[in-house]
Write a protein that holds these residues in place. Structure first.
Motif, PDB file in Angstrom:
ATOM      1  N   ARG A 149       0.823  -1.221   0.000  1.00  0.00           N
ATOM      2  CA  ARG A 149       0.000   0.000   0.000  1.00  0.00           C
ATOM      3  C   ARG A 149       0.855   1.268   0.000  1.00  0.00           C
ATOM      4  N   VAL A 150       2.153   1.142  -0.268  1.00  0.00           N
ATOM      5  CA  VAL A 150       3.079   2.259  -0.107  1.00  0.00           C
ATOM      6  C   VAL A 150       3.463   2.867  -1.456  1.00  0.00           C
ATOM      7  N   VAL A 151       3.485   4.209  -1.493  1.00  0.00           N
ATOM      8  CA  VAL A 151       4.108   4.978  -2.562  1.00  0.00           C
ATOM      9  C   VAL A 151       5.212   5.801  -1.916  1.00  0.00           C
ATOM     10  N   LYS A 162       9.546  -3.345  -5.069  1.00  0.00           N
ATOM     11  CA  LYS A 162       8.677  -2.967  -6.189  1.00  0.00           C
ATOM     12  C   LYS A 162       7.637  -1.929  -5.788  1.00  0.00           C
ATOM     13  N   ILE A 163       8.073  -0.949  -4.992  1.00  0.00           N
ATOM     14  CA  ILE A 163       7.192   0.126  -4.558  1.00  0.00           C
ATOM     15  C   ILE A 163       7.225   1.250  -5.595  1.00  0.00           C
ATOM     16  N   PRO A 164       6.067   1.771  -6.002  1.00  0.00           N
ATOM     17  CA  PRO A 164       6.052   2.904  -6.940  1.00  0.00           C
ATOM     18  C   PRO A 164       6.786   4.100  -6.339  1.00  0.00           C
ATOM     19  N   GLN A 165       7.634   4.774  -7.148  1.00  0.00           N
ATOM     20  CA  GLN A 165       8.428   5.893  -6.649  1.00  0.00           C
ATOM     21  C   GLN A 165       8.358   7.072  -7.614  1.00  0.00           C
ATOM     22  N   ALA A 166       8.524   8.259  -7.045  1.00  0.00           N
ATOM     23  CA  ALA A 166       8.539   9.489  -7.834  1.00  0.00           C
ATOM     24  C   ALA A 166       9.474  10.481  -7.169  1.00  0.00           C
ATOM     25  N   ASP A 167       9.962  11.447  -7.957  1.00  0.00           N
ATOM     26  CA  ASP A 167      10.852  12.471  -7.388  1.00  0.00           C
ATOM     27  C   ASP A 167      10.200  13.852  -7.350  1.00  0.00           C
ATOM     28  N   VAL A 177      15.455   0.063  -0.878  1.00  0.00           N
ATOM     29  CA  VAL A 177      14.486  -0.919  -0.392  1.00  0.00           C
ATOM     30  C   VAL A 177      13.190  -0.829  -1.201  1.00  0.00           C
ATOM     31  N   GLY A 178      12.781   0.391  -1.535  1.00  0.00           N
ATOM     32  CA  GLY A 178      11.581   0.563  -2.340  1.00  0.00           C
ATOM     33  C   GLY A 178      11.698  -0.119  -3.690  1.00  0.00           C
ATOM     34  N   ARG A 179      12.864   0.006  -4.339  1.00  0.00           N
ATOM     35  CA  ARG A 179      13.058  -0.682  -5.612  1.00  0.00           C
ATOM     36  C   ARG A 179      13.030  -2.196  -5.426  1.00  0.00           C
TER      37      ARG A 179
END
Length: 386
Positions: free
Chosen positions: A111-113, A134-139, A129-131
């Motif tokens: 449930r994490v972005v 497979k956590i969606p990421q944005a800058d 860790v997010g990568r």
């Protein structure tokens, strides 16, 4: 859009919710990022709940209120459909130490972005860790909010205790099948807490299993049951391929031998009926036909599959069910199955790989040994017992 500020009562119903996780200013002179996030959500037409862990008006907290604040945040984090971590870390004014802990608690929730401006320091570990998870990421904050809204989608209406079931679990057909049976029996879901989830696939996009610590009002007993966990996974199709004999104990049947990590018998493998589930949610008969071919190599016309019954497999522990089908084979087909012993079948493209081996057993051998588990024995006898 409904904004729930720190320590305010939680809503009794909603369709979707976002928790704005990240560093909070600790002095009046430091600008918070959350008002801009709320403005952007409103501009995007978001019509759900926003859990904002800041006060409507800044005020320092005494020690008692800090405990209240932490408990409030945990309740909101547990139920939020999306936890948006935006981390514009500043080591002097917003070090985000608590944020690091919260990220670790929920990183595997599905449930994490995660978002952070490129110039923010000390975020590499979280992003790594997010990568990995497979956590969606944005800058950018806009990009992170877009990912959050995409994760939530249209939402789903929930009220009272249902609000404690996040969308990624609520939407699964196996939760809905369990919950439908619970309600039809007259019981009531008063609360739930996610203990863990298991996300499968290379991108971890498939929610394979979960455990919920339940609070259920039991109809007819006038009490709440709060000491049990419901473990759930997709329901399965199982198929008994058999050849009946005059003495039912001499009837022959096809089992597949497969290594499964939970196996707890003297053979070190699992012996079970051909079967399985499909993450594509196709109908149970199609799943049964496909699984027989996949695990035994045998192609059978779907018209030959007789639906027996749908039953729960392990009632005290797991909510998942088996949809049992039966096909009586010809003598030639059974001989063909016996000749395939030692040939490897299975879906080798699955994560971790699947290797199944066909074996033909007599019913009396199934019953006299301990390699075939009780749930399989029950399904077999439901067809072959006189």
């Amino acid at each position: 859009m409904e904004i729930i500020y720190a320590r305010q009562p939680l809503p009794v119903s909603y369709k979707k919710s976002i928790f704005l996780a990240g560093p909070t200013p600790r002095s009046i002179g430091v600008q918070s990022w959350r008002p801009e996030a709320i403005r952007l959500l409103e501009a995007a037409g978001y019509d759900g709940v926003v859990f904002n862990p800041e006060d409507e008006k800044y005020d320092s907290l005494n020690s008692f209120e800090k405990d209240e604040q932490i408990n409030w945040e945990h309740k909101c984090l547990d139920r939020a459909d999306c936890i948006l971590f935006w981390i514009p870390r500043d080591l002097a004014t917003m070090p985000a130490l608590t944020t690091n802990v919260e990220f670790g608690l929920y990183v595997n929730s599905g449930r994490v972005v995660l978002g952070a401006p490129p110039e923010a320091p000390k975020n590499y570990y979280l992003q790594f860790v997010g990568r990995k998870e497979k956590i969606p990421q944005a800058d950018t904050l806009v990009g992170a909010l877009y990912l959050a809204l995409k994760m939530i989608g249209e939402g789903a209406y929930r009220e009272a205790g249902e609000c404690e079931v996040p969308l990624n679990i609520w939407r699964t057909p196996y939760f809905q099948s369990w919950y439908g049976k619970l309600k039809s029996a007259g019981h009531r879901l008063d609360g739930a807490k996610v203990q863990w989830v298991c996300r499968a696939g290379k991108e971890k996009g498939f929610l394979y299993a979960y455990a919920l610590h339940m609070n259920i009002w039991v109809d007819g007993e006038n009490r709440n049951k709060t000491n049990e966990v419901v473990v759930a996974r997709p329901d399965i199709s199982s198929v008994l391929l058999y050849r009946r004999a005059d003495d039912y104990l001499d009837s022959r049947l096809v089992l597949v031998r497969e290594f499964r990590s939970p196996a707890c018998n003297d053979g070190g493998f699992v012996w079970e009926l051909p079967g399985g589930s499909s993450k594509d949610q196709i109908d149970w008969l199609t799943t049964a036909v496909n699984e027989v071919h996949e695990e035994t190599g045998l192609k059978l016309d779907r018209q030959r599959f007789e639906k027996v019954e749908t039953r729960q497999l392990i009632g005290p522990f797991s909510s998942h069910r088996a949809n049992l089908f039966a096909v009586e084979l010809t003598e030639a087909e059974m001989a063909d199955m016996d000749a395939r012993r030692g040939i490897v079948y299975g879906d080798k493209t699955e994560y971790g790989g699947e290797m199944t081996y066909v074996e033909v057993w007599r019913l009396r051998d199934v019953l006299s040994g301990s390699l075939v588990d009780w749930s399989q024995v029950g399904m077999i006898l439901s067809v072959l017992a006189p």
